[in-house]
Design a protein around this motif. Structure first.
Motif, PDB file in Angstrom:
ATOM      1  N   ARG A  64       0.437  -1.390  -0.292  1.00 25.28           N
ATOM      2  CA  ARG A  64      -0.589   0.248  -0.072  1.00 25.28           C
ATOM      3  C   ARG A  64       0.648   1.426   0.058  1.00 25.28           C
ATOM      4  NH1 ARG A  64      -5.430  -1.262   1.746  1.00 25.28           N
ATOM      5  NH2 ARG A  64      -5.858   0.961   3.310  1.00 25.28           N
ATOM      6  N   LEU A  65       1.655   0.588   0.601  1.00 22.83           N
ATOM      7  CA  LEU A  65       2.950   2.273   1.109  1.00 22.83           C
ATOM      8  C   LEU A  65       3.323   2.777  -0.927  1.00 22.83           C
ATOM      9  CD1 LEU A  65       4.770   1.947   4.499  1.00 22.83           C
ATOM     10  CD2 LEU A  65       3.213   3.141   3.494  1.00 22.83           C
ATOM     11  N   MET A  66       3.914   1.100  -0.715  1.00 32.68           N
ATOM     12  CA  MET A  66       5.065   1.625  -2.757  1.00 32.68           C
ATOM     13  C   MET A  66       3.532   1.591  -3.694  1.00 32.68           C
ATOM     14  SD  MET A  66       7.994   0.930  -1.660  1.00 32.68           S
ATOM     15  CE  MET A  66       7.974   0.902   0.038  1.00 32.68           C
ATOM     16  N   ALA A  67       2.743   1.484  -3.467  1.00 33.37           N
ATOM     17  CA  ALA A  67       2.032   2.410  -4.301  1.00 33.37           C
ATOM     18  C   ALA A  67       1.551   3.486  -4.691  1.00 33.37           C
ATOM     19  CB  ALA A  67       0.382   1.662  -4.699  1.00 33.37           C
ATOM     20  N   LEU A  68       2.043   4.607  -4.154  1.00 33.53           N
ATOM     21  CA  LEU A  68       2.217   5.656  -3.354  1.00 33.53           C
ATOM     22  C   LEU A  68       3.598   6.684  -3.962  1.00 33.53           C
ATOM     23  CD1 LEU A  68       0.405   6.238   0.218  1.00 33.53           C
ATOM     24  CD2 LEU A  68      -0.440   6.254  -2.370  1.00 33.53           C
ATOM     25  N   ARG A  69       3.004   8.168  -4.360  1.00 34.42           N
ATOM     26  CA  ARG A  69       4.533   8.298  -4.482  1.00 34.42           C
ATOM     27  C   ARG A  69       5.426   9.057  -3.542  1.00 34.42           C
ATOM     28  NH1 ARG A  69       0.996  12.450  -8.468  1.00 34.42           N
ATOM     29  NH2 ARG A  69       1.445  13.931  -7.120  1.00 34.42           N
ATOM     30  N   SER A  70       6.695   8.885  -3.369  1.00 30.72           N
ATOM     31  CA  SER A  70       7.614   9.082  -2.123  1.00 30.72           C
ATOM     32  C   SER A  70       7.055  10.413  -1.130  1.00 30.72           C
ATOM     33  CB  SER A  70       9.292   8.991  -2.363  1.00 30.72           C
ATOM     34  OG  SER A  70       9.320  10.527  -3.565  1.00 30.72           O
ATOM     35  N   GLU A  71       7.011  11.658  -1.731  1.00 29.50           N
ATOM     36  CA  GLU A  71       6.766  12.364  -0.286  1.00 29.50           C
ATOM     37  C   GLU A  71       5.079  11.949  -0.194  1.00 29.50           C
ATOM     38  OE1 GLU A  71       6.109  12.472  -3.545  1.00 29.50           O
ATOM     39  OE2 GLU A  71       5.187  14.493  -4.578  1.00 29.50           O
ATOM     40  N   GLU A  72       4.331  10.588   0.113  1.00 28.50           N
ATOM     41  CA  GLU A  72       3.473  10.888   0.530  1.00 28.50           C
ATOM     42  C   GLU A  72       3.398   9.418   1.521  1.00 28.50           C
ATOM     43  OE1 GLU A  72      -0.161  10.802  -2.294  1.00 28.50           O
ATOM     44  OE2 GLU A  72       1.029  10.116  -3.900  1.00 28.50           O
TER      45      GLU A  72
END
Lengths: 466, 468
Positions: free
Chosen positions: A220-228
C-alpha cells in the motif's frame, strides 16, 4: 441435454466428489440454472460456502466445463452437481435468450479438445453414483456428557486464543513504538522485511487477520509517490494502534475479533439474530481480486443497493489460496439480482453474505441519489472513520464530476462544480476515453490516499471501471 | 511532529495542547502511540487532497450520428472483438456494426486509425485534440475555416466534396495543400483519387515540381490513370519503361485472326527478377503500353496471364497503382470471367474496384472454392451483403463443412478465418444459416470462431424488432 449418470460417474475424479455433488443437487443450492440449446450450453450459479457464488458452465456437446470455485479436483463437485441436475431434472434449466458474458468469456478463451471424454475410465468401477445418492443415515447421537466436554474445550480454546492475541497486541504496540523511535523513513524503506517479521509473530500468536493486514502495508505504501508515504505510514500504523486499543476494551466484539484474529463462519453469521438483513435489488459494481503476501488471494465483490435512496454498499469477501490458480470472476460487473443479504455485524456493516437469491433484475440506471450541492465528496469516508477508525477502504458514491489529468498523467476525479478545490487522485492508469465522459455518479473505494474506481453512470450509460 | 517521526524520536513536545491532554499521562512509548493514532485519524477525516494547478479537463467525447449498439448485444460484440486478433479485423467488426446502423460504446472500442468507418471521425479528432482548444464545426469546409477543422474531419469533408463538387474540392486542395507539411499534403493529394477526372490533370501536372518525392510520384500515378504520360523522357536508354519493355516479349497467336500477345520473358537470374520487380514498381502502365504502341486496355487484354505468376502479380499491382479506370475494369472483368487461379490477382485491384466488381470477385472465390482463404485478403469490401445463394451455389459450403468435420488442425484454423470473414460479408439471414450449417457439420455451437457470425445474425434480429 446429453448427460446420463454413467457419464457423470466416469467423469468424477473420486467417490468423495460424487458424494459431495449429490448434496448440491438440491434446487435451492442453485439460484440460477439456465441453458442455451442452440449452443449446447448449460450454466448455473451455486451458492457454496464462499460469499461469492460459484459459476459453472458446461458444454453439453463435448462435456467441457468450467467452475469458478478454487477446488483442485476436476471436475469439481459443483460441475458434477450441475451435470447431475441436467441428467435427472433437465426441466430445472430455464431457456436463456442471451448468453451471459462470463460464459462467453470462457468460450472465447477455451481451447477445444477434439475427442469427447472417454466413457470408461479405469477408476470408474470404484465410483458409484448410487452410493453417493444414498442419504447419509449415520447421524451420530451424542450423549450429554460429550456435548459438555466439547463446549468446555471450546471455551478453553477461546480463552487461550484471547490470551495469545492479547500478548500479540502487546508485541505489536512495542513494535510500533520501535518504528517511531527508529524513524518512519527507515520504516518505509525497510517496510517489506519489518512488516513480514511482525506479521509472522502475530500469526504465531493467533492474531491472523491483523497479520494479514500488516503484510499488505508495504504494497500500500509503495503504490504511492515517495512524498506521500510518510503520511500513509502514519495512517496505517495509527489505525493499528486504534484497532489494538479497541480490541482490548472489547475482545468479544465480533467486528474487532474478525479484524484481529479470525472471522466467524458463514453459518454463525446466518444464525446470528443481530446480523442486519437487507432484502433488495443489488448491482455488482465491480470486483477486486488481489494476491496477498500471505499466499491468499482476496476476492471482493462490491454491491450497490438499488432500492435505497442513499448510497448503500455491500461487499462479498472470500479468501482462497493463491496456489489454487487464477480464478475467474464470480459475477460480471453490471449484473443485477434480487437477494437477501446478511451483513457481518459491525459498526458500519459492509461485509455480507448472500442468504437467498430471488432472481435477476433488469438493468437500468442507478437510483437518483440526491447529492447535496457543494457537498464534501469524502463526507461518507469521514463518517465511516468516525464510527470505525480502523476501516481501510471505504466505498463512496461520488456526485456528478469528471476525470482530469495532471502533468504527470495521473488521473484525478473532481466534482462538476467543485467550490473547494478538492480533487481525488485515482489509483493506477486511467483509460483515456474516460477523460471525455461526464460522470453523473461514480462508485469508488477510497483508501485515504487513492481512489479505486468501480463503476460510473454517464451519458453513455453504465461504465465498468473496475 | 511528522518530521520528527520521519527521522525518529519523540514528538510529544511538539504536539498541540489538545492532543497532549488526550495523549499525556502514560509511558513515553504509549504517549507516542496515542499521538500517532490521533494523527492518523486527523489525516483521514480532517484533510482533503487539494487539486493540483496543472489539472486539465479534456473536451467531452462527441456524440456520433448513429445510435449506440443496444446493451443486450454488447456481450456478443465483445466476444467478436476479442476473437478479432488484429486492428484490421476489429475494424471489420466495427464496420459490420456500422453498416447495420449502430456505433460501439466508447469503452468497448475506440478508433485507432483512419480506416474506421466515417461515422467515427468525431472520435478520431477527439483523440487527436488532447490539447483541446478547437472544436470541429459542422458548417461546410472552406479556405477560410480550414484551420478550424481537425484533420480527420477535414479529410472526410473533402472526400465528400470530391464526390459532389469535385472541382471546388480540387481548388481547395490546390489552395491549401502547399501550406501543409509533406505528410499532410500527401494525404490531401490522395483524396484526388475520389472521382479523379481529366479536369484534375493541370493541377496534378503542376505537382511535378513539388518538394516531396512522394507527392511527385503520387501525382505522376494519378496522371497516369488519366492516361497522361508521367515520364516525359521519350525512348532514351535510361527510360525505365524501355527497360521494362525488354522484359516482355511481344508475339502473335491465333490462326485466322492473328492477335498480339504480351508474355513475360524468361528470366535468367534472381538479379533480373529483382530488377523487373523494381521497374514494375516505378513505371506507369500508360508508359509501358505506349512503348508497345498500344492502349492500356488493349495491353491488358493481350497480356498472357498464367505464364509467370510473379509477373502477373507485378502487373496487377502496377495496374492498381497507375492503370486507368478502363484498364482496371478490363483486367478485373477478364480475369473474373476466365476464373481459375489468375482471378485471384484481381485481389490486388480491390482498392480500385467498384463494389459491384468486388462482390463479383468474392462470389467467384466462393464458387471456385479452391482458394477460399483468399477471401481474407480482400480489402475495402462492403459488409453484410452476401446472400445464401452466393454461398451455396459453388462448392464453398461443402469445403467449409469438410474442413470443420475433418481432423486436420491447420485446415480447421483456415476454416475459422474464412468463417470470420464470412461473418463480416454475410447478410444476417446468411449468417444464421451458415451457423446452423457448420454446427451440423460438427463445429461446437459455442465456438469462438462463430462470434462474428453470431453478432451479425443478432444485429438483424434487433433491427427488425426496432423498425416500425
Amino acid at each position: 441435454m446429453e448427460f446420463d449418470l454413467k457419464t457423470i460417474e466416469a467423469l468424477a475424479p473420486d467417490q468423495a466428489s460424487l458424494s459431495a455433488a449429490s448434496k448440491l443437487t438440491k434446487r435451492s443450492s442453485w439460484p440460477r440454472l439456465e441453458k442455451n440449446e442452440q449452443q449446447a450450453l448449460i450454466w448455473g450459479e451455486c451458492q457454496g460456502s464462499g460469499s461469492n457464488p460459484y459459476r459453472v458452465v458446461i458444454d453439453t456437446g463435448d462435456h467441457g466445463y468450467k467452475c469458478t470455485c478454487p477446488s483442485r479436483k476436476f471436475p469439481c463437485k459443483h460441475t458434477l452437481a450441475l451435470m447431475w441436475i441436467a441428467a435427472t431434472a433437465p426441466a430445472s434449466f430455464a431457456a436463456a435468450e442471451s448468453i451471459p458474458e462470463w460464459v462467453n468469456d470462457w468460450l472465447s478463451r477455451r481451447r477445444k479438445t477434439t475427442p469427447p471424454p472417454a466413457q470408461s475410465t479405469s477408476g470408474a468401477a470404484a465410483k458409484s453414483i448410487d452410493e453417493a445418492a444414498r442419504t447419509d443415515q449415520s447421524a451420530a447421537v451424542e450423549d450429554v456428557a460429550a456435548v459438555e466436554r466439547r463446549e468446555a474445550a471450546q471455551r478453553k480454546r477461546a480463552e487461550d486464543t484471547r490470551q495469545a492475541v492479547s500478548a500479540a497486541l502487546d508485541e505489536l504496540d512495542q513494535w510500533i513504538a520501535d518504528q517511531l523511535r527508529l524513524g518512519l523513513s527507515g520504516f518505509i524503506d525497510g517496510s517489506s522485511d519489518r512488516c513480514r517479521r511482525i506479521a509472522a509473530r502475530l500469526v504465531d500468536m493467533k492474531a491472523t487477520a491483523l497479520a494479514g493486514r500488516i503484510d499488505e502495508i508495504p504494497s500500500r505504501l509503495m503504490a504511492l509517490r515517495s512524498e506521500e508515504r510518510p503520511d500513509a505510514a502514519i495512517r496505517e500504523l495509527g489505525k493499528l494502534v486504534l484497532l489494538a486499543k479497541a480490541w482490548r476494551s472489547a475482545p468479544d466484539d465480533p467486528e474487532l475479533k474478525r479484524l484481529v484474529s479470525t472471522s466467524e463462519t458463514r453459518e454463525q453469521v446466518l444464525a446470528n439474530p443481530d446480523a442486519r438483513q437487507v432484502e433488495s435489488f443489488w448491482e455488482v459494481l465491480g470486483e477486486k481480486i488481489e494476491s496477498r503476501r500471505d499466499g491468499l488471494v482476496s476476492h471482493s465483490t462490491w454491491l450497490l443497493d438499488l432500492k435505497s435512496t442513499t448510497p448503500q454498499f455491500a461487499v462479498l469477501l472470500d479468501y482462497f489460496p493463491a496456489s489454487a490458480g487464477r480464478r475467474s470472476n464470480a459475477f460480471a460487473p453490471g449484473d443485477r439480482f434480487d437477494a437477501r443479504l446478511v451483513f457481518y455485524p459491525s459498526r458500519k456493516p459492509l461485509r455480507a453474505l448472500v442468504a437467498e437469491r430471488m432472481g435477476e433484475v433488469i438493468s437500468g440506471a442507478w437510483p437518483d441519489f440526491s447529492f447535496g450541492a457543494a457537498k464534501d465528496p469524502l463526507a461518507t469516508h469521514a463518517s465511516y472513520q468516525d464510527a470505525a477508525p480502523w476501516i481501510a477502504d471505504c466505498p463512496l458514491m461520488l456526485p456528478p464530476g469528471a476525470i482530469l489529468v495532471d502533468d504527470r498523467g495521473t488521473g484525478w476525479w473532481q466534482a462538476a462544480d467543485d467550490p473547494q478545490g478538492i480533487a481525488l487522485p485515482i489509483a493506477g492508469a486511467v483509460n483515456q476515453t474516460l477523460l471525455g465522459l461526464d460522470l453523473a455518479a461514480t462508485a469508488a473505494l477510497w483508501d485515504g490516499a487513492r481512489l479505486d474506481l468501480l463503476a460510473a453512470q454517464s451519458g453513455f450509460g453504465r461504465l465498468d471501471l473496475s | 511532529m511528522r518530521d520528527c517521526w520521519i527521522t525518529g524520536g519523540a514528538a510529544f513536545d511538539l504536539a498541540p495542547t489538545a492532543w497532549k491532554t488526550i495523549a499525556g499521562g502514560a509511558s513515553p512509548d504509549e504517549q507516542e502511540r496515542r499521538l500517532l493514532a490521533i494523527a492518523a485519524q486527523a489525516l483521514d477525516v480532517a484533510l482533503r487532497p487539494a487539486a493540483p494547478k496543472t489539472l486539465k479537463r479534456r473536451p467531452p467525447l462527441p456524440r456520433l450520428a448513429l445510435p449506440m449498439l443496444p446493451e443486450r448485444l454488447r456481450p456478443l460484440l465483445r466476444a467478436a472483438l476479442k476473437h478479432a486478433v488484429d486492428a484490421r479485423r476489429k475494424t471489420r467488426v466495427v464496420t459490420l456494426v456500422a453498416s447495420r446502423g449502430f456505433v460501439l460504446h466508447p469503452m468497448d472500442w475506440m478508433p485507432s486509425d483512419q480506416n474506421s468507418p466515417d461515422v467515427y471521425a468525431p472520435w478520431i479528432d477527439w483523440q487527436a485534440s488532447f490539447d483541446g482548444e478547437r472544436h470541429a464545426p459542422l458548417e461546410k469546409l472552406t479556405a477560410e475555416n480550414w484551420d478550424e477543422f481537425y484533420p480527420a474531419a477535414r479529410r472526410i469533408a473533402l472526400a465528400n466534396m470530391r464526390r459532389t463538387e469535385s472541382a471546388s474540392a480540387r481548388m481547395l486542395i490546390e489552395a491549401k495543400a502547399s501550406g501543409e507539411p509533406a505528410e499532410v499534403r500527401l494525404a490531401l493529394i490522395e483524396l484526388m483519387r475520389v472521382d479523379l477526372n481529366p479536369e484534375d490533370a493541370p493541377f496534378l501536372k503542376s505537382l511535378s515540381a513539388d518538394r516531396s518525392g512522394k507527392v511527385r510520384e503520387l501525382a505522376g500515378r494519378l496522371l497516369a490513370r488519366l492516361g497522361e504520360h508521367g515520364h516525359l523522357s521519350e525512348g532514351g536508354a535510361d527510360d525505365p519503361a524501355v527497360e521494362l519493355a525488354a522484359f516482355i516479349s511481344e508475339g502473335k497467336s491465333g490462326f485466322i485472326r492473328r492477335r498480339t500477345t504480351y508474355t513475360p520473358a524468361k528470366l535468367k537470374s534472381p538479379a533480373q527478377e529483382k530488377r523487373r520487380a523494381e521497374l514494375f514498381e516505378t513505371c506507369n502502365l500508360v508508359d509501358l503500353a505506349a512503348r508497345f504502341g498500344t492502349t492500356e486496355p488493349e495491353f491488358i487484354g493481350a497480356w498472357q496471364f498464367g505464364t509467370d505468376n510473379n509477373a502477373d502479380i507485378l502487373i496487377a499491382r502496377m495496374v492498381a497503382a497507375s492503370g486507368s479506370d478502363a484498364a482496371v475494369t478490363q483486367m478485373a472483368d477478364t480475369l473474373v470471367a476466365d476464373g481459375g487461379k489468375p482471378a485471384l490477382f484481381v485481389l490486388h485491384l480491390t482498392p480500385r474496384l467498384d463494389s459491384r466488381r468486388k462482390r463479383a470477385l468474392v462470389r467467384l472465390i466462393l464458387k471456385q472454392a479452391n482458394y477460399l482463404s483468399a477471401i481474407n485478403l480482400a480489402e475495402g469490401i462492403d459488409a453484410g451483403w452476401l446472400e445464401w445463394d452466393d454461398l451455396s451455389n459453388g462448392s464453398a459450403l461443402a469445403g467449409l463443412r469438410s474442413a470443420v468435420a475433418g481432423n486436420d488442425e491447420a485446415v480447421r484454423r483456415g476454416a475459422d478465418d474464412i468463417l470470420e470473414s464470412l461473418g463480416f460479408l454475410a447478410t444476417a439471414t446468411t449468417a444464421a444459416k451458415l451457423i446452423d450449417e457448420v454446427v451440423a457439420a460438427g463445429m461446437p455451437p459455442a465456438a469462438p470462431s462463430l462470434s462474428v457470425l453470431r453478432l451479425n445474425a443478432a444485429l438483424a434480429e434487433h433491427q427488425s424488432r426496432t423498425d416500425p
